[in-house]
Design a protein around this motif. Structure first.
Motif, PDB file in Angstrom:
ATOM      1  N   GLN A   1      55.322  48.550  41.551  1.00 16.80           N
ATOM      2  CA  GLN A   1      55.803  47.891  40.337  1.00 16.80           C
ATOM      3  C   GLN A   1      55.622  46.379  40.445  1.00 16.80           C
ATOM      4  N   ARG A   2      55.897  45.851  41.611  1.00 19.36           N
ATOM      5  CA  ARG A   2      55.738  44.411  41.832  1.00 19.36           C
ATOM      6  C   ARG A   2      54.259  44.012  41.744  1.00 19.36           C
ATOM      7  N   ALA A   3      53.398  44.840  42.327  1.00 18.51           N
ATOM      8  CA  ALA A   3      51.962  44.564  42.291  1.00 18.51           C
ATOM      9  C   ALA A   3      51.433  44.636  40.860  1.00 18.51           C
ATOM     10  N   ALA A   4      51.869  45.643  40.115  1.00 18.00           N
ATOM     11  CA  ALA A   4      51.402  45.802  38.734  1.00 18.00           C
ATOM     12  C   ALA A   4      51.850  44.639  37.857  1.00 18.00           C
ATOM     13  N   ALA A   5      53.075  44.175  38.062  1.00 15.64           N
ATOM     14  CA  ALA A   5      53.575  43.043  37.271  1.00 15.64           C
ATOM     15  C   ALA A   5      52.761  41.787  37.569  1.00 15.64           C
ATOM     16  N   HIS A   6      52.402  41.607  38.836  1.00 13.88           N
ATOM     17  CA  HIS A   6      51.598  40.440  39.212  1.00 13.88           C
ATOM     18  C   HIS A   6      50.206  40.510  38.605  1.00 13.88           C
ATOM     19  N   SER A   7      49.544  41.648  38.721  1.00 12.26           N
ATOM     20  CA  SER A   7      48.170  41.759  38.235  1.00 12.26           C
ATOM     21  C   SER A   7      48.104  41.691  36.716  1.00 12.26           C
ATOM     22  N   ALA A   8      49.179  42.115  36.036  1.00 13.37           N
ATOM     23  CA  ALA A   8      49.183  42.090  34.574  1.00 13.37           C
ATOM     24  C   ALA A   8      49.139  40.667  34.030  1.00 13.37           C
ATOM     25  N   GLU A   9      49.540  39.703  34.849  1.00 11.42           N
ATOM     26  CA  GLU A   9      49.547  38.308  34.417  1.00 11.42           C
ATOM     27  C   GLU A   9      48.193  37.635  34.560  1.00 11.42           C
ATOM     28  N   LEU A  10      47.225  38.336  35.163  1.00 10.08           N
ATOM     29  CA  LEU A  10      45.955  37.720  35.522  1.00 10.08           C
ATOM     30  C   LEU A  10      44.801  38.274  34.698  1.00 10.08           C
ATOM     31  N   GLU A  11      43.801  37.428  34.480  1.00 10.63           N
ATOM     32  CA  GLU A  11      42.541  37.877  33.906  1.00 10.63           C
ATOM     33  C   GLU A  11      41.560  38.058  35.059  1.00 10.63           C
ATOM     34  N   LEU A  12      41.195  39.299  35.326  1.00 11.69           N
ATOM     35  CA  LEU A  12      40.392  39.611  36.496  1.00 11.69           C
ATOM     36  C   LEU A  12      39.021  40.123  36.075  1.00 11.69           C
ATOM     37  N   PRO A  13      37.962  39.656  36.742  1.00  8.38           N
ATOM     38  CA  PRO A  13      36.623  40.167  36.436  1.00  8.38           C
ATOM     39  C   PRO A  13      36.504  41.665  36.667  1.00  8.38           C
ATOM     40  N   GLY A  14      37.225  42.168  37.668  1.00  5.81           N
ATOM     41  CA  GLY A  14      37.245  43.597  37.941  1.00  5.81           C
ATOM     42  C   GLY A  14      38.510  44.227  37.389  1.00  5.81           C
ATOM     43  N   SER A  15      38.957  45.303  38.012  1.00  9.35           N
ATOM     44  CA  SER A  15      40.140  46.004  37.526  1.00  9.35           C
ATOM     45  C   SER A  15      40.912  46.571  38.704  1.00  9.35           C
ATOM     46  N   VAL A  16      42.205  46.855  38.463  1.00  8.04           N
ATOM     47  CA  VAL A  16      43.041  47.491  39.479  1.00  8.04           C
ATOM     48  C   VAL A  16      43.808  48.635  38.842  1.00  8.04           C
ATOM     49  N   ALA A  17      43.759  49.791  39.483  1.00 10.83           N
ATOM     50  CA  ALA A  17      44.609  50.928  39.115  1.00 10.83           C
ATOM     51  C   ALA A  17      45.557  51.177  40.271  1.00 10.83           C
ATOM     52  N   TRP A  18      46.842  51.207  39.975  1.00 10.87           N
ATOM     53  CA  TRP A  18      47.850  51.386  41.021  1.00 10.87           C
ATOM     54  C   TRP A  18      48.255  52.859  41.077  1.00 10.87           C
ATOM     55  N   GLU A  19      48.243  53.443  42.274  1.00 14.44           N
ATOM     56  CA  GLU A  19      48.573  54.854  42.430  1.00 14.44           C
ATOM     57  C   GLU A  19      49.607  55.043  43.533  1.00 14.44           C
ATOM     58  N   HIS A  20      50.556  55.933  43.268  1.00 12.51           N
ATOM     59  CA  HIS A  20      51.638  56.215  44.206  1.00 12.51           C
ATOM     60  C   HIS A  20      51.295  57.464  45.014  1.00 12.51           C
ATOM     61  N   HIS A  21      51.112  57.291  46.331  1.00 16.75           N
ATOM     62  CA  HIS A  21      50.802  58.422  47.207  1.00 16.75           C
ATOM     63  C   HIS A  21      51.458  58.203  48.567  1.00 16.75           C
ATOM     64  N   ASP A  22      51.855  59.310  49.180  1.00 17.23           N
ATOM     65  CA  ASP A  22      52.248  59.312  50.589  1.00 17.23           C
ATOM     66  C   ASP A  22      50.977  59.550  51.387  1.00 17.23           C
ATOM     67  N   LEU A  23      50.532  58.556  52.131  1.00 17.66           N
ATOM     68  CA  LEU A  23      49.245  58.632  52.810  1.00 17.66           C
ATOM     69  C   LEU A  23      49.206  59.691  53.892  1.00 17.66           C
ATOM     70  N   LEU A  24      50.364  60.146  54.349  1.00 20.10           N
ATOM     71  CA  LEU A  24      50.373  61.193  55.364  1.00 20.10           C
ATOM     72  C   LEU A  24      49.931  62.540  54.794  1.00 20.10           C
ATOM     73  N   GLY A  25      50.054  62.689  53.474  1.00 23.94           N
ATOM     74  CA  GLY A  25      49.686  63.961  52.879  1.00 23.94           C
ATOM     75  C   GLY A  25      48.588  63.874  51.829  1.00 23.94           C
ATOM     76  N   TRP A  26      48.184  62.655  51.481  1.00 21.27           N
ATOM     77  CA  TRP A  26      47.227  62.464  50.390  1.00 21.27           C
ATOM     78  C   TRP A  26      45.804  62.445  50.911  1.00 21.27           C
ATOM     79  N   THR A  27      44.926  63.119  50.196  1.00 23.05           N
ATOM     80  CA  THR A  27      43.501  63.095  50.522  1.00 23.05           C
ATOM     81  C   THR A  27      42.749  62.429  49.376  1.00 23.05           C
ATOM     82  N   PRO A  28      42.134  61.273  49.603  1.00 27.68           N
ATOM     83  CA  PRO A  28      41.365  60.634  48.535  1.00 27.68           C
ATOM     84  C   PRO A  28      40.126  61.466  48.208  1.00 27.68           C
TER      85      PRO A  28
END
Length: 214
Positions: free
Chosen positions: A79-106
């Motif tokens: 939530q903190r990261a999304a609020a920060h990025s929403a204030e910026l104009e970025l040439p690229g893009s960011v999608a924020w995803e919630h995962h437990d890395l111990l069980g998540w397979t990209p």
């Protein structure tokens, strides 16, 4: 008593304080990503920031034009990261995803760059996670793993985690199949830090960058 670094732990850590990290991208990421843009190497497009926290690395990559997926176990950090990025104009893009890395397979063979900065886990969990990350890199793409050196404790650095949680770049490189990977960097890079009594000590970042061949 053993600390369990689960979602509750990280949400409490982020929620009980203001900004935890500096807001600046990790310097080893900046150095290695810059190397990808040099010479005849075409800049990759899709990046995965593993354990993105408050999002400084993801935002920096998006600022360079990358399409970034930032993943973390903490909803508070995201939530903190999304609020920060929403204030910026970025040439690229960011999608924020919630995962437990111990069980998540990209998704397999999906990212041109996967960056895991200071992802410290018990070795069995770490080995499995890094193998899953490696499988998610496209042929010609880059896997970048950076961590604290096991020797930092002897140098005077405060490391609350057990010795098994740290690794060398050489150890990570040796786990990659040489028929499938070209290890470009496997280095222990010194930098200055503050010791427990405020003195200046030298610690090391373990940096492993490899390119997937097939």
């Amino acid at each position: 008593m053993t600390t369990i670094f689960d979602e509750t732990y990280w949400n409490e850590r982020y929620g009980n304080s203001g900004k935890i990290w500096s807001g600046n991208p990790n310097p080893q990421l900046v150095a290695e990503a810059a190397a990808l843009d040099s010479g005849s190497v075409q800049a990759p497009k899709k990046a995965l920031d593993v354990g993105c926290g408050e999002g400084a690395d993801s935002v920096w990559l998006a600022g360079q034009g990358w399409q970034v997926t930032g993943v973390d176990i903490s909803t508070v950090a995201l939530q903190r990261a999304a609020a920060h990025s929403a204030e910026l104009e970025l040439p690229g893009s960011v999608a924020w995803e919630h995962h437990d890395l111990l069980g998540w397979t990209p998704p397999a063979a999906s990212f041109d760059l996967i960056s895991a900065q200071f992802m410290h886990l018990p070795r069995p969990d770490r080995d499995k996670l890094f193998a899953r990350l490696a499988a998610a890199v496209v042929p010609g793409g880059t896997l970048l793993i950076v961590g604290h050196a096991p020797s930092d404790s002897a140098a005077g650095a405060h490391r609350a985690l057990g010795a098994d949680m740290f690794f060398t770049a050489k150890q990570i490189a040796e786990a990659l199949d040489p028929s499938q990977w070209d290890v470009v960097v496997a280095a222990s890079r010194p930098r200055s830090a503050s010791g427990p009594d405020g003195e200046t000590i030298t610690i090391h970042d373990e940096v492993m960058r490899a390119v997937r061949l097939k």
